[in-house]
Design a protein around this motif. Structure first.
Motif, PDB file in Angstrom:
ATOM      1  N   ASP A 152      11.204  -1.223   1.420  1.00 27.58           N
ATOM      2  CA  ASP A 152      11.407   0.203   1.677  1.00 27.58           C
ATOM      3  C   ASP A 152      10.503   1.002   0.738  1.00 27.58           C
ATOM      4  O   ASP A 152      10.588   0.853  -0.487  1.00 27.58           O
ATOM      5  CB  ASP A 152      12.881   0.543   1.431  1.00 27.58           C
ATOM      6  CG  ASP A 152      13.211   1.990   1.745  1.00 27.58           C
ATOM      7  OD1 ASP A 152      12.374   2.881   1.477  1.00 27.58           O
ATOM      8  OD2 ASP A 152      14.319   2.245   2.244  1.00 27.58           O
ATOM      9  N   THR A 155      12.282   2.894  -2.202  1.00 28.50           N
ATOM     10  CA  THR A 155      12.741   2.005  -3.274  1.00 28.50           C
ATOM     11  C   THR A 155      11.549   1.473  -4.058  1.00 28.50           C
ATOM     12  O   THR A 155      11.587   1.360  -5.291  1.00 28.50           O
ATOM     13  CB  THR A 155      13.537   0.822  -2.692  1.00 28.50           C
ATOM     14  OG1 THR A 155      14.514   1.312  -1.786  1.00 28.50           O
ATOM     15  CG2 THR A 155      14.213   0.030  -3.788  1.00 28.50           C
ATOM     16  N   SER A 159      10.790   2.014  -8.036  1.00 26.85           N
ATOM     17  CA  SER A 159      10.531   0.845  -8.885  1.00 26.85           C
ATOM     18  C   SER A 159       9.199   0.989  -9.613  1.00 26.85           C
ATOM     19  O   SER A 159       9.079   0.670 -10.804  1.00 26.85           O
ATOM     20  CB  SER A 159      10.535  -0.428  -8.027  1.00 26.85           C
ATOM     21  OG  SER A 159      10.288  -1.568  -8.818  1.00 26.85           O
ATOM     22  N   GLU A 221      13.270  -6.922   1.099  1.00 27.93           N
ATOM     23  CA  GLU A 221      14.722  -6.901   0.905  1.00 27.93           C
ATOM     24  C   GLU A 221      15.336  -8.263   1.204  1.00 27.93           C
ATOM     25  O   GLU A 221      16.227  -8.733   0.494  1.00 27.93           O
ATOM     26  CB  GLU A 221      15.358  -5.826   1.797  1.00 27.93           C
ATOM     27  CG  GLU A 221      15.135  -4.388   1.325  1.00 27.93           C
ATOM     28  CD  GLU A 221      13.764  -3.824   1.688  1.00 27.93           C
ATOM     29  OE1 GLU A 221      13.396  -2.766   1.161  1.00 27.93           O
ATOM     30  OE2 GLU A 221      13.055  -4.454   2.514  1.00 27.93           O
ATOM     31  N   HIS A 280      16.933   1.273 -12.190  1.00 28.05           N
ATOM     32  CA  HIS A 280      16.208   2.449 -11.708  1.00 28.05           C
ATOM     33  C   HIS A 280      16.905   3.733 -12.144  1.00 28.05           C
ATOM     34  O   HIS A 280      18.138   3.783 -12.212  1.00 28.05           O
ATOM     35  CB  HIS A 280      16.140   2.432 -10.180  1.00 28.05           C
ATOM     36  CG  HIS A 280      15.239   1.368  -9.632  1.00 28.05           C
ATOM     37  ND1 HIS A 280      15.018   1.198  -8.285  1.00 28.05           N
ATOM     38  CD2 HIS A 280      14.485   0.423 -10.257  1.00 28.05           C
ATOM     39  CE1 HIS A 280      14.178   0.182  -8.097  1.00 28.05           C
ATOM     40  NE2 HIS A 280      13.848  -0.292  -9.285  1.00 28.05           N
ATOM     41  N   TRP A 312      13.936   0.140   7.700  1.00 28.80           N
ATOM     42  CA  TRP A 312      14.103   1.117   6.610  1.00 28.80           C
ATOM     43  C   TRP A 312      14.556   2.441   7.188  1.00 28.80           C
ATOM     44  O   TRP A 312      14.050   2.901   8.198  1.00 28.80           O
ATOM     45  CB  TRP A 312      12.785   1.287   5.859  1.00 28.80           C
ATOM     46  CG  TRP A 312      12.253   0.004   5.303  1.00 28.80           C
ATOM     47  CD1 TRP A 312      12.969  -0.971   4.659  1.00 28.80           C
ATOM     48  CD2 TRP A 312      10.906  -0.458   5.322  1.00 28.80           C
ATOM     49  NE1 TRP A 312      12.153  -2.008   4.291  1.00 28.80           N
ATOM     50  CE2 TRP A 312      10.870  -1.715   4.694  1.00 28.80           C
ATOM     51  CE3 TRP A 312       9.714   0.077   5.830  1.00 28.80           C
ATOM     52  CZ2 TRP A 312       9.706  -2.452   4.537  1.00 28.80           C
ATOM     53  CZ3 TRP A 312       8.549  -0.643   5.659  1.00 28.80           C
ATOM     54  CH2 TRP A 312       8.541  -1.893   5.037  1.00 28.80           C
TER      55      TRP A 312
END
Length: 313
Positions: A152, A155, A159, A221, A280, A312
């Motif tokens: 995604d 995300t 990160s 994922e 995060h 996503w």
């Protein structure tokens, strides 16, 4: 550094590597690091076997993990290194994006020694988003197999930002950097953590040189939730026997990532380093929603180009 060795039982027999009879091989003693440049494959494969040339040599790679940054490329590489028919460079050589001027002879010298039938590979996530790399890689090999780990993009961006602030903690907040103008909601698509996640835009450059059949997308994922399933698909793509299975993994709840189960002859399981699985920062939900709106058309185009829906939101 010289490696000390001990006798261990691998439990992995693969016809392509020949029969070991009792299936014992020598492997590095735990705690004795192997040089990055040599990578790992199946330790002890450089042994004699009647009727087969077991001479190891440095060859240019037949497969590359080309992206994406913060997508799970290190995990994938570490998992693939379990396979006896893979010889992988541990470090990122950045040949096609930074060191191309050094030439293919230098690049080959960086590769681990490999036997006939073993696949040599390396990973440099920056390749996927560097405009010059598809043509340069095509010039080296038109048949090379390319692997891209995607997750995604929101995300992934968070990160990426988390890694940045671990090194430069005084930079502005994620929310501030996301927008050119927060009042109007105009997203800064050129900010690197967001730009990398525009996968369709980058993929177009690769498809100008390589057919989709030579590019395999790893679902980032699922690499966490079902590493054996994703590794099975990668092994199929590389034309290898499915040696790496669910028996090799366990889920580390503390890190939130799968780790390799304790190998025979090893004192402890193997997890990725402390820089992986960072916590995060909490991001404003309104900013997350704005990014969902921003990435939605990019994601749909990527699904269409890749022939795969990654789901996503």
């Amino acid at each position: 550094m010289r490696l000390s060795t001990e006798l261990v039982f691998t439990g992995w027999h693969h016809d392509r590597n020949g029969s070991y009879g009792t299936n014992f091989i020598t492997a590095p003693t735990v705690g004795t690091p192997a040089p990055d440049a040599e990578g790992t494959g199946a330790p002890g494969l450089e042994s004699s076997n009647p009727g087969k040339d077991w001479t190891a040599a440095r060859r240019l790679p037949q497969a590359l993990i080309i992206g994406v940054k913060k997508g799970g490329t290190r995990a994938l590489l570490e998992f693939l290194r379990l396979h006896p028919d893979i010889r992988a460079l541990g470090s990122e050589p950045h040949f096609f994006d930074r060191h191309y001027g050094r030439g293919l002879t230098w690049y080959r010298s960086m590769m681990p020694k490999a036997l006939d039938g073993q696949i040599v590979m390396e990973k440099t996530p920056r390749y996927f988003v560097t405009a010059e790399t598809p043509e340069r890689i095509y010039s080296m090999s038109k048949e090379i197999k390319l692997i891209v780990v995607v997750r995604d993009p929101i995300t992934r961006a968070i990160s990426d930002y988390t890694q940045i602030i671990s090194k430069t903690p005084d930079i502005p907040s994620f929310e501030t950097l996301t927008f050119k103008n927060r009042t109007t909601g105009q997203v800064d698509a050129l900010w690197s953590p967001l730009w990398i996640g525009m996968y369709a835009q980058h993929l177009e450059k690769w498809l100008a040189y390589f057919p989709l059949s030579q590019i395999h997308f790893v679902h980032g994922e699922r690499l966490i939730s079902d590493p054996a399933g994703e590794l099975g698909k990668v092994q199929d793509f590389l034309g290898l026997q499915r040696i790496i299975t669910d028996k090799h993994f366990y889920f580390n709840k503390t890190k939130g990532f799968p780790c390799l189960k304790k190998p025979e002859g090893s004192s402890k399981p193997h997890c990725l380093g402390k820089t992986k699985g960072r916590t995060h920062p909490k991001i404003d939900p309104k900013v997350i929603q704005r990014l969902r709106d921003f990435y939605h058309p990019h994601n749909l185009k990527f699904y269409q180009m890749a022939g795969q829906d990654f789901g996503w939101q």
